[in-house]
Motif scaffolding. Structure first.
Motif, PDB file in Angstrom:
ATOM      1  N   LEU A   1       6.104   6.375   7.456  1.00 23.20           N
ATOM      2  CA  LEU A   1       6.327   5.188   7.675  1.00 23.20           C
ATOM      3  C   LEU A   1       6.134   4.222   6.349  1.00 23.20           C
ATOM      4  CD1 LEU A   1       4.564   4.363  11.063  1.00 23.20           C
ATOM      5  CD2 LEU A   1       6.899   4.170  10.477  1.00 23.20           C
ATOM      6  N   GLY A   2       4.994   4.738   5.649  1.00 24.68           N
ATOM      7  CA  GLY A   2       4.685   4.109   4.220  1.00 24.68           C
ATOM      8  C   GLY A   2       3.817   2.979   4.411  1.00 24.68           C
ATOM      9  N   ALA A   3       3.549   2.267   3.477  1.00 29.86           N
ATOM     10  CA  ALA A   3       2.192   1.014   3.827  1.00 29.86           C
ATOM     11  C   ALA A   3       2.875  -0.035   4.451  1.00 29.86           C
ATOM     12  CB  ALA A   3       2.196   0.517   2.341  1.00 29.86           C
ATOM     13  N   PRO A   4       2.288  -0.415   5.293  1.00 32.93           N
ATOM     14  CA  PRO A   4       2.783  -1.663   6.234  1.00 32.93           C
ATOM     15  C   PRO A   4       3.070  -2.966   5.541  1.00 32.93           C
ATOM     16  CG  PRO A   4       0.531  -0.771   6.978  1.00 32.93           C
ATOM     17  CD  PRO A   4       0.865  -0.125   5.701  1.00 32.93           C
ATOM     18  N   LEU A   5       2.336  -3.144   4.534  1.00 32.74           N
ATOM     19  CA  LEU A   5       2.665  -4.206   3.441  1.00 32.74           C
ATOM     20  C   LEU A   5       4.243  -4.195   2.921  1.00 32.74           C
ATOM     21  CD1 LEU A   5       1.776  -7.159   2.546  1.00 32.74           C
ATOM     22  CD2 LEU A   5       0.802  -5.976   0.471  1.00 32.74           C
ATOM     23  N   ARG A   6       4.415  -3.070   2.673  1.00 29.88           N
ATOM     24  CA  ARG A   6       5.793  -2.763   2.169  1.00 29.88           C
ATOM     25  C   ARG A   6       6.817  -2.898   3.228  1.00 29.88           C
ATOM     26  NH1 ARG A   6       6.381   2.656  -1.323  1.00 29.88           N
ATOM     27  NH2 ARG A   6       5.751   1.251  -2.710  1.00 29.88           N
ATOM     28  N   THR A   7       6.504  -2.608   4.272  1.00 24.94           N
ATOM     29  CA  THR A   7       7.467  -2.731   5.643  1.00 24.94           C
ATOM     30  C   THR A   7       7.622  -4.120   5.705  1.00 24.94           C
ATOM     31  OG1 THR A   7       6.857  -0.628   6.397  1.00 24.94           O
ATOM     32  CG2 THR A   7       7.836  -2.044   7.783  1.00 24.94           C
ATOM     33  N   LEU A   8       6.535  -4.893   5.843  1.00 21.46           N
ATOM     34  CA  LEU A   8       6.597  -6.224   6.246  1.00 21.46           C
ATOM     35  C   LEU A   8       7.281  -7.064   5.109  1.00 21.46           C
ATOM     36  CD1 LEU A   8       5.699  -9.060   7.761  1.00 21.46           C
ATOM     37  CD2 LEU A   8       3.628  -8.968   6.045  1.00 21.46           C
ATOM     38  N   ARG A   9       7.240  -6.776   3.959  1.00 20.37           N
ATOM     39  CA  ARG A   9       8.049  -7.316   2.810  1.00 20.37           C
ATOM     40  C   ARG A   9       9.512  -6.970   3.042  1.00 20.37           C
ATOM     41  NH1 ARG A   9       4.323  -6.465  -2.285  1.00 20.37           N
ATOM     42  NH2 ARG A   9       2.813  -8.130  -1.772  1.00 20.37           N
ATOM     43  N   ALA A  10       9.701  -5.709   3.298  1.00 21.03           N
ATOM     44  CA  ALA A  10      11.414  -5.411   3.478  1.00 21.03           C
ATOM     45  C   ALA A  10      11.890  -6.194   4.531  1.00 21.03           C
ATOM     46  CB  ALA A  10      11.425  -4.017   3.531  1.00 21.03           C
ATOM     47  N   LEU A  11      11.095  -6.141   5.762  1.00 21.29           N
ATOM     48  CA  LEU A  11      11.438  -6.756   7.060  1.00 21.29           C
ATOM     49  C   LEU A  11      11.879  -8.189   6.767  1.00 21.29           C
ATOM     50  CD1 LEU A  11      11.924  -6.401  10.005  1.00 21.29           C
ATOM     51  CD2 LEU A  11       9.778  -6.727  10.391  1.00 21.29           C
ATOM     52  N   LEU A  12      10.869  -8.974   6.074  1.00 18.15           N
ATOM     53  CA  LEU A  12      10.983 -10.323   5.588  1.00 18.15           C
ATOM     54  C   LEU A  12      12.239 -10.683   4.909  1.00 18.15           C
ATOM     55  CD1 LEU A  12       7.393 -11.532   5.362  1.00 18.15           C
ATOM     56  CD2 LEU A  12       8.878 -11.655   7.200  1.00 18.15           C
TER      57      LEU A  12
ATOM     58  N   ALA B   1       8.014  -2.215  13.607  1.00 12.61           N
ATOM     59  CA  ALA B   1       8.651  -3.141  12.569  1.00 12.61           C
ATOM     60  C   ALA B   1       9.607  -2.108  11.577  1.00 12.61           C
ATOM     61  CB  ALA B   1       7.339  -3.407  11.511  1.00 12.61           C
ATOM     62  N   ALA B   2       9.101  -1.113  11.302  1.00 13.96           N
ATOM     63  CA  ALA B   2      10.093  -0.022  10.788  1.00 13.96           C
ATOM     64  C   ALA B   2      11.456   0.048  11.351  1.00 13.96           C
ATOM     65  CB  ALA B   2       9.327   1.206  10.241  1.00 13.96           C
ATOM     66  N   THR B   3      11.265   0.283  12.610  1.00 12.20           N
ATOM     67  CA  THR B   3      12.442   0.531  13.377  1.00 12.20           C
ATOM     68  C   THR B   3      13.191  -0.880  13.371  1.00 12.20           C
ATOM     69  OG1 THR B   3      11.242   1.986  14.861  1.00 12.20           O
ATOM     70  CG2 THR B   3      13.575   1.081  15.628  1.00 12.20           C
ATOM     71  N   TYR B   4      12.776  -1.859  13.581  1.00 11.42           N
ATOM     72  CA  TYR B   4      13.659  -3.037  13.560  1.00 11.42           C
ATOM     73  C   TYR B   4      14.143  -3.231  12.109  1.00 11.42           C
ATOM     74  CZ  TYR B   4      14.707  -8.002  14.321  1.00 11.42           C
ATOM     75  OH  TYR B   4      15.353  -9.322  14.447  1.00 11.42           O
ATOM     76  N   LEU B   5      13.292  -2.903  11.246  1.00 10.94           N
ATOM     77  CA  LEU B   5      13.991  -3.160   9.840  1.00 10.94           C
ATOM     78  C   LEU B   5      15.175  -2.171   9.383  1.00 10.94           C
ATOM     79  CD1 LEU B   5      13.677  -3.746   6.724  1.00 10.94           C
ATOM     80  CD2 LEU B   5      12.270  -2.014   6.385  1.00 10.94           C
ATOM     81  N   CYS B   6      15.120  -0.775   9.885  1.00  9.45           N
ATOM     82  CA  CYS B   6      16.293   0.003   9.947  1.00  9.45           C
ATOM     83  C   CYS B   6      17.421  -0.646  10.776  1.00  9.45           C
ATOM     84  CB  CYS B   6      15.971   1.236  10.809  1.00  9.45           C
ATOM     85  SG  CYS B   6      17.024   2.735  10.508  1.00  9.45           S
ATOM     86  N   LEU B   7      17.342  -1.216  11.907  1.00 11.82           N
ATOM     87  CA  LEU B   7      18.515  -1.828  12.524  1.00 11.82           C
ATOM     88  C   LEU B   7      18.887  -3.133  11.796  1.00 11.82           C
ATOM     89  CD1 LEU B   7      19.774  -2.475  15.130  1.00 11.82           C
ATOM     90  CD2 LEU B   7      18.289  -4.233  15.725  1.00 11.82           C
ATOM     91  N   LEU B   8      18.179  -3.947  11.150  1.00 12.63           N
ATOM     92  CA  LEU B   8      18.758  -5.031  10.430  1.00 12.63           C
ATOM     93  C   LEU B   8      19.464  -4.707   9.228  1.00 12.63           C
ATOM     94  CD1 LEU B   8      15.777  -7.422  10.453  1.00 12.63           C
ATOM     95  CD2 LEU B   8      17.724  -7.866  11.577  1.00 12.63           C
ATOM     96  N   ARG B   9      18.796  -3.411   8.497  1.00  7.98           N
ATOM     97  CA  ARG B   9      19.386  -3.000   7.432  1.00  7.98           C
ATOM     98  C   ARG B   9      21.141  -2.584   7.753  1.00  7.98           C
ATOM     99  NH1 ARG B   9      14.889   0.173   4.052  1.00  7.98           N
ATOM    100  NH2 ARG B   9      14.019  -1.543   2.845  1.00  7.98           N
TER     101      ARG B   9
END
Length: 107
Positions: free
Chosen positions: A4-15, A60-68
């Motif tokens: 998953l990596g760092a939560p902050l990195r996931t949050l920034r990518a998601l935003l 959040a990582a799953t939702y990020l993958c969906l959006l990308r």
């Protein structure tokens, strides 16, 4: 899914992906506010340990993958989707040929 990596990195990518989807007023999107509120509510503090932090991070990582994936699919669709039926002259021009002229100046 990989690590998953760092939560902050996931949050920034998601935003960032929500900014791409939202346009100019991305901060007014309910999903944007919800993601920020959820990450703030599930962060680890000195007073409590949040058990759902890893679960939130995975979602959040799953939702990020969906959006990308949706954004990349739309880009590929715009680039390669057919634009309707083309005339024989257009098709010949695409592949570098010219249609022969008909006698009498009809072509």
């Amino acid at each position: 899914m990989a690590a998953l990596g760092a939560p902050l990195r996931t949050l920034r990518a998601l935003l960032r992906e929500l900014r791409h989807a939202g346009g100019r007023s991305y901060r007014d999107i309910p999903a944007y506010r919800h993601v920020l509120a959820a990450f703030r509510a599930h962060r680890v503090t000195s007073e409590k340990l949040c058990r759902a932090q890893q679960e939130l991070h995975f979602q959040a990582a799953t939702y990020l993958c969906l959006l990308r994936s949706v954004r990349e699919h739309e880009a590929l669709h715009r680039e390669y989707h057919g634009r309707g039926e083309r005339s024989p002259q257009e098709v010949a021009g695409l592949v570098g040929f010219r249609l022969p002229q008909q006698p009498g100046g009809k072509g």
